[in-house]
Design a protein around this motif. Structure first.
Motif, short mmCIF file in Angstrom:
data_model
loop_
_atom_site.label_atom_id
_atom_site.label_comp_id
_atom_site.label_asym_id
_atom_site.label_seq_id
_atom_site.Cartn_x
_atom_site.Cartn_y
_atom_site.Cartn_z
N VAL A 16 -26.92 1.92 17.77
CA VAL A 16 -27.06 1.19 16.50
C VAL A 16 -25.78 1.32 15.68
CG1 VAL A 16 -28.30 1.15 14.29
CG2 VAL A 16 -29.58 1.32 16.43
N SER A 17 -25.23 2.53 15.64
CA SER A 17 -23.99 2.75 14.90
C SER A 17 -22.85 1.92 15.49
CB SER A 17 -23.63 4.24 14.93
OG SER A 17 -22.39 4.47 14.31
N ALA A 18 -22.73 1.91 16.80
CA ALA A 18 -21.67 1.14 17.46
C ALA A 18 -21.85 -0.35 17.21
CB ALA A 18 -21.66 1.42 18.95
N PHE A 19 -23.09 -0.81 17.19
CA PHE A 19 -23.36 -2.22 16.92
C PHE A 19 -22.95 -2.60 15.50
CE2 PHE A 19 -26.29 -5.58 15.46
CZ PHE A 19 -25.95 -6.59 16.36
N LYS A 20 -23.23 -1.69 14.55
CA LYS A 20 -22.91 -1.98 13.15
C LYS A 20 -21.41 -1.88 12.86
CE LYS A 20 -27.14 -1.19 10.73
NZ LYS A 20 -27.36 -1.47 9.33
N ASN A 21 -20.75 -0.83 13.41
CA ASN A 21 -19.33 -0.64 13.13
C ASN A 21 -18.70 0.21 14.24
OD1 ASN A 21 -16.77 -0.01 12.10
ND2 ASN A 21 -17.52 0.00 9.99
N LYS A 22 -18.05 -0.47 15.18
CA LYS A 22 -17.45 0.22 16.33
C LYS A 22 -16.35 1.19 15.90
CE LYS A 22 -18.37 -2.96 20.06
NZ LYS A 22 -17.81 -3.77 21.15
N LYS A 23 -15.55 0.79 14.91
CA LYS A 23 -14.42 1.62 14.48
C LYS A 23 -14.91 2.96 13.90
CE LYS A 23 -10.23 1.45 11.69
NZ LYS A 23 -9.45 0.67 10.72
N LYS A 24 -15.90 2.91 13.02
CA LYS A 24 -16.43 4.15 12.43
C LYS A 24 -17.13 5.01 13.49
CE LYS A 24 -17.16 2.87 7.59
NZ LYS A 24 -18.17 2.71 6.54
N THR A 25 -17.82 4.38 14.41
CA THR A 25 -18.50 5.12 15.47
C THR A 25 -17.49 5.84 16.34
OG1 THR A 25 -20.30 3.51 15.48
CG2 THR A 25 -20.11 4.92 17.41
N LYS A 26 -16.41 5.14 16.69
CA LYS A 26 -15.36 5.76 17.51
C LYS A 26 -14.73 6.94 16.76
CE LYS A 26 -11.40 4.49 20.34
NZ LYS A 26 -10.51 3.41 20.77
N MET A 27 -14.49 6.77 15.46
CA MET A 27 -13.92 7.84 14.65
C MET A 27 -14.88 9.04 14.58
SD MET A 27 -12.33 7.64 10.79
CE MET A 27 -13.88 7.27 10.03
N ALA A 28 -16.16 8.76 14.43
CA ALA A 28 -17.16 9.84 14.38
C ALA A 28 -17.21 10.59 15.71
CB ALA A 28 -18.53 9.28 14.04
N LEU A 29 -17.14 9.87 16.82
CA LEU A 29 -17.15 10.52 18.14
C LEU A 29 -15.91 11.38 18.34
CD1 LEU A 29 -18.59 7.66 20.38
CD2 LEU A 29 -19.71 9.82 19.77
N LYS A 30 -14.75 10.91 17.84
CA LYS A 30 -13.53 11.71 17.94
C LYS A 30 -13.67 13.00 17.13
CE LYS A 30 -10.11 8.14 18.92
NZ LYS A 30 -8.93 7.41 18.44
N LYS A 31 -14.24 12.90 15.91
CA LYS A 31 -14.45 14.09 15.08
C LYS A 31 -15.42 15.06 15.75
CE LYS A 31 -13.40 12.23 10.51
NZ LYS A 31 -13.91 11.99 9.16
N ALA A 32 -16.48 14.52 16.34
CA ALA A 32 -17.46 15.37 17.04
C ALA A 32 -16.80 16.08 18.22
CB ALA A 32 -18.64 14.52 17.51
N TRP A 33 -15.96 15.37 18.95
CA TRP A 33 -15.27 15.98 20.09
C TRP A 33 -14.33 17.09 19.62
CZ3 TRP A 33 -15.98 16.25 25.06
CH2 TRP A 33 -14.98 16.76 25.87
N LYS A 34 -13.59 16.84 18.54
CA LYS A 34 -12.69 17.87 17.98
C LYS A 34 -13.48 19.10 17.56
CE LYS A 34 -8.24 17.21 17.44
NZ LYS A 34 -7.43 17.72 18.52
#
Length: 158
Positions: A16-34
């Protein structure tokens, strides 16, 4: 089964997050990985320590030291170890579960966990600088006493 439901919910939320805003979702996944990268060394070291401890201490030793029959001395030892140890909660709870399975008593594990989470002997110098000596000592002492009360209640209830 419950873990599967949580994974499904997380996957649906991510979709749902990726559908709404791919850029923010990608940023959130990068932060989670860090964040996971930062936690992993501590997590692996503690898991290794737990593994060594459980390999060295057999079930009979754990039962003798922290079992229900260890009484007040076992509770005091567990509370003292918890008060001087600095372990994150995500490691402490699996450790407590492993100790319970190895023969430790509910009262003793409650004392260990509650002092571990509420009493900060290791962090006292920083706390004293921030809040002062009197407040730090009163907070730690009251947390220690509350931990013993909670352990006694758990011992009676369970």
């Amino acid at each position: 089964m419950f873990a599967t439901i949580l994974y499904i919910c997380a996957g649906v939320g991510l979709a749902v997050s990726a559908f709404k805003n791919k850029k923010k979702t990608k940023m959130a996944l990068k932060k989670a990985w860090k964040s996971a990268e930062n936690i992993m060394p501590q997590f692996l070291a503690i898991i290794l320590l737990i593994g060594i401890m459980l390999a060295v201490l057999d079930t009979q030793t754990i039962t003798k030291l922290l079992g229900a029959e260890s009484g007040i001395m076992g509770v005091a030892m567990a509370a003292f170890i918890g008060a001087i140890t600095l372990i994150p909660g995500f490691v402490a709870f699996p450790l407590a579960a492993a100790l319970l399975q190895s023969g430790a008593g509910i009262t003793q594990i409650t004392a260990f966990l509650s002092t571990l989470m509420m009493v900060g002997i290791v962090t006292m110098p920083v706390e004293i600088k921030t809040f002062g000596k009197k407040v730090t000592l009163m907070r730690n002492l009251s947390a220690f006493i509350f931990s013993l009360v909670a352990a006694a209640i758990m011992g009676v209830v369970l």
